[in-house]
Motif scaffolding. Structure first.
Motif: not given
Length: 206
Positions: A197-204
């Motif tokens: 979730d944390l990683f996805w915030v920056g690439i979605s």
């Protein structure tokens, strides 16, 4: 003197058999587990032999010294991880879910920090050994890089450097070395979800 006597053959390595391959693979998997759990210095060839349920001579038959055993076992470990990662990334689910499955798989195999382990072993390794290990490790990043590239091309994620994303994601999953934190966060499943979730915030995409 009997000149017709057939000369004796010089002793050599026995032919490769399925049993030999199984023994070698068992030694490699056991050695990798021991090195990743206890470090380089604390693991001996004798310990690997005992844990593999083979003789010390058998270990030396396949690997001439600990540096060679370390190199091959760790490289083989990375090859297995790469195959498993590729398998998890190739399913039909969305990228975020696939990243979750990869992260969870990594979290369930906690061990000491690999860079620390390699630094400990470096004085015993040749440049060739280190190159072999780095090439095997590189394959994992390439598998991730390919899936990020596909996701960027399809619009599933924002356009960014696939290579940077691969290395960043690998760094994120290094939290598997923090057992106490994983427990505090509620276990591997919840930790994997929180990390993705944390990683996805920056690439979605917005």
């Amino acid at each position: 003197m009997n000149t017709n006597q057939t000369p004796k053959k010089k002793p050599g390595r026995p032919k490769i058999t399925t049993e030999n391959n199984i023994t070698r693979e068992q030694i490699l998997k056991t050695a990798a587990h021991l090195f990743m759990a206890y470090g380089y210095e604390k693991v001996s060839m004798e310990q690997v032999a005992e844990a593999s349920d083979v003789t010390k001579a058998s270990v030396y038959y396949y690997f001439k010294n600990k540096a060679t055993l370390f190199t091959v076992s760790v490289s083989s470990m990375f090859q297995r991880i790469t195959k498993q990662t590729e398998k998890l990334l190739q399913n039909s689910k969305g990228l975020k879910h696939r990243l979750y499955e990869v992260t969870l798989d990594h979290l369930k195999r906690p061990h000491i920090d690999f860079e620390t382990l390699l630094q400990e072993a470096t004085s015993s390794l040749t440049e060739g050994h280190i190159h072999e290990i780095r090439e095997a490790e590189k394959a994992i990043h390439e598998a991730l890089e390919n899936v990020f590239k596909q996701a960027a091309n399809s619009g599933e994620i924002v356009v960014a450097s696939p290579r940077l994303l691969a290395h960043t994601f690998s760094t994120v999953t290094m939290i598997r070395n923090k057992k106490e934190l994983i427990t505090e966060l509620g276990g591997p499943e919840k930790t994997a979800q929180a990390l993705v979730d944390l990683f996805w915030v920056g690439i979605s995409p917005n």
